[in-house]
Design a protein around this motif. Structure first.
Motif, mmCIF file in Angstrom:
data_model
loop_
_atom_site.group_PDB
_atom_site.id
_atom_site.type_symbol
_atom_site.label_atom_id
_atom_site.label_comp_id
_atom_site.label_asym_id
_atom_site.label_seq_id
_atom_site.Cartn_x
_atom_site.Cartn_y
_atom_site.Cartn_z
ATOM 1 N N TRP A 59 -11.940 37.139 16.306
ATOM 2 C CA TRP A 59 -11.178 36.310 15.370
ATOM 3 C C TRP A 59 -10.020 37.079 14.752
ATOM 4 C CZ3 TRP A 59 -11.406 31.455 15.972
ATOM 5 C CH2 TRP A 59 -12.591 30.831 16.356
ATOM 6 N N LEU A 60 -10.194 38.389 14.588
ATOM 7 C CA LEU A 60 -9.083 39.207 14.103
ATOM 8 C C LEU A 60 -7.936 39.198 15.109
ATOM 9 C CD1 LEU A 60 -7.844 41.213 12.089
ATOM 10 C CD2 LEU A 60 -9.062 43.042 13.298
ATOM 11 N N SER A 117 -17.468 42.375 19.115
ATOM 12 C CA SER A 117 -17.967 41.619 17.970
ATOM 13 C C SER A 117 -17.149 40.349 17.770
ATOM 14 C CB SER A 117 -17.912 42.473 16.704
ATOM 15 O OG SER A 117 -16.561 42.770 16.359
ATOM 16 N N GLU A 118 -17.751 39.387 17.099
ATOM 17 C CA GLU A 118 -17.057 38.136 16.808
ATOM 18 C C GLU A 118 -15.923 38.362 15.821
ATOM 19 O OE1 GLU A 118 -18.124 33.652 15.089
ATOM 20 O OE2 GLU A 118 -19.707 35.107 15.514
ATOM 21 N N THR A 119 -16.109 39.326 14.921
ATOM 22 C CA THR A 119 -15.054 39.642 13.956
ATOM 23 C C THR A 119 -13.801 40.137 14.656
ATOM 24 O OG1 THR A 119 -16.713 40.229 12.298
ATOM 25 C CG2 THR A 119 -14.470 41.028 11.941
#
Length: 225
Positions: free
Chosen positions: A161-162, A156-158
């Motif tokens: 970025w995390l 996932s994109e989350t």
């Protein structure tokens, strides 16, 4: 008699391992809050008798090794798939030891630099205090790096970025501590200290990358054979 000695050895080992549950988070918290103070205390700790050294925390090399073990376990737990490695790395224990030695190269390089800069003779005795000091501040950075790579396994994109946020947070903290250390240890201006800190991290990353490439090449040649 031998059985009683065995029981005492087991007792000492069990207490030591269980005490890590208390002293590991304490050592990590102290490193994050007062990294330079922790580095300064290494010299006085090493001057004490072996049984009294680091009585209220963990020995820095053990602290670094446990950090790598924890990061390795988290990586194995959250990774959806593992990479099949051949040769000696087919055994997860050998892979863990390799990771521990590889990540120890960064504090080792900085410790050698700390000894050679003032013109001291490089010996096992002179190398130990700066290596122990560098292990303390390298551990949180290595933990952030490993956690960032673990987060990067997510699709996932989350998660991406995390992972970037964790890595950048650890890198900024590490560079800030190294900058302060260079500024104090070398009595230099902060912009020069920051440059040395950044260069040291880059050199350490290149050395680690070189080691990984050599290992990958050796594994590839072994599979061809």
């Amino acid at each position: 008699m031998d059985f009683m000695n065995l029981l005492k050895s087991v007792e000492a080992l069990l207490y030591e391992v269980v005490s890590w549950l208390v002293f590991y988070p304490l050592t990590l918290w102290r490193c994050l809050r007062h990294p330079l103070r922790m580095m300064e205390e290494v010299q006085s700790e090493l001057a004490q008798p072996p049984q009294e050294q680091f009585a209220d925390g963990l020995s820095p090399p053990i602290f670094l090794f446990l950090t790598i073990v924890i990061a390795h376990g988290i990586d194995l737990g959250f990774s959806s798939k593992t990479v099949a490695l051949g040769g000696i790395f087919a055994d997860p224990r050998n892979l863990l030891i390799f990771r521990a030695v590889s990540f120890s190269l960064l504090p080792l390089l900085l410790a050698v630099q700390a000894v050679r800069a003032p013109g001291q003779r490089l010996t096992r005795t002179s190398l130990r205090p700066p290596f122990y000091s560098q292990c303390l501040i390298a551990a949180p950075f290595i933990l952030s790096l490993d956690l960032a790579m673990t987060a990067g396994h997510g699709r996932s994109e989350t998660a991406f970025w995390l992972g970037c946020a964790i890595f950048l947070g650890g890198l900024v903290w590490y560079l800030a501590v190294l900058t302060e250390w260079f500024a104090i240890d070398r009595a230099t201006r902060r912009h020069w200290a920051f440059g040395r800190a950044l260069l040291s991290v880059l050199v350490g990353a290149l050395v680690l990358l070189g080691v990984l490439l050599l290992v990958a090449l050796s594994l590839g040649l072994a599979r061809l054979d």
